[in-house]
Design a protein around this motif. Structure first.
Motif, PDB file in Angstrom:
ATOM      1  N   GLU A   1       0.843  -1.177   0.000  1.00  0.00           N
ATOM      2  CA  GLU A   1       0.000   0.000   0.000  1.00  0.00           C
ATOM      3  C   GLU A   1       0.880   1.228   0.000  1.00  0.00           C
ATOM      4  O   GLU A   1       1.912   1.251   0.652  1.00  0.00           O
ATOM      5  N   GLU A   2       0.415   2.235  -0.704  1.00  0.00           N
ATOM      6  CA  GLU A   2       1.183   3.465  -0.774  1.00  0.00           C
ATOM      7  C   GLU A   2       0.882   4.317   0.445  1.00  0.00           C
ATOM      8  O   GLU A   2      -0.261   4.552   0.790  1.00  0.00           O
ATOM      9  N   ILE A   3       1.912   4.802   1.116  1.00  0.00           N
ATOM     10  CA  ILE A   3       1.747   5.644   2.305  1.00  0.00           C
ATOM     11  C   ILE A   3       2.035   7.080   1.912  1.00  0.00           C
ATOM     12  O   ILE A   3       3.049   7.375   1.304  1.00  0.00           O
ATOM     13  N   GLU A   4       1.115   7.963   2.312  1.00  0.00           N
ATOM     14  CA  GLU A   4       1.293   9.376   1.967  1.00  0.00           C
ATOM     15  C   GLU A   4       1.923  10.133   3.078  1.00  0.00           C
ATOM     16  O   GLU A   4       1.864   9.885   4.211  1.00  0.00           O
TER      17      GLU A   4
END
Length: 91
Positions: free
Chosen positions: A88-91
């Motif tokens: 998952e991409e973490i912002e």
């Protein structure tokens, strides 16, 4: 102690310029001859295989397929290279 004279310095500059322009003129005269010689030697070295390949292609019929080397059948591809990791991409 000796000192350089102005005439000696001018003479040295003129000799250097004469050598520079002499090499420049001679290279313009002899460079095409040298390039032709190098191209001829390269053609002799590499061109022989090219001409033989053209002669072989003329004897074969159009659409005919030839295989020079068969691949090794001992090597099998490994489909199980690794696990797929979802992220998952973490912002």
């Amino acid at each position: 102690m000796q000192y350089a004279s102005v005439t000696g310095f001018v003479r040295m500059i003129l000799i250097i310029m004469l050598i520079y322009f002499g090499i420049k003129i001679l290279s313009r005269l002899f460079a095409p001859i040298l390039f032709k010689f190098v191209a001829k030697k390269a053609e002799e070295r590499f061109g022989g295989n090219y001409n033989q390949g053209q002669q072989n292609q003329k004897t074969e019929k159009e659409g005919e397929v030839t295989i020079d080397k068969m691949p090794n059948k001992g090597k099998a591809s490994n489909d199980k290279v690794g696990d797929y990791i979802d992220y998952e991409e973490i912002e």
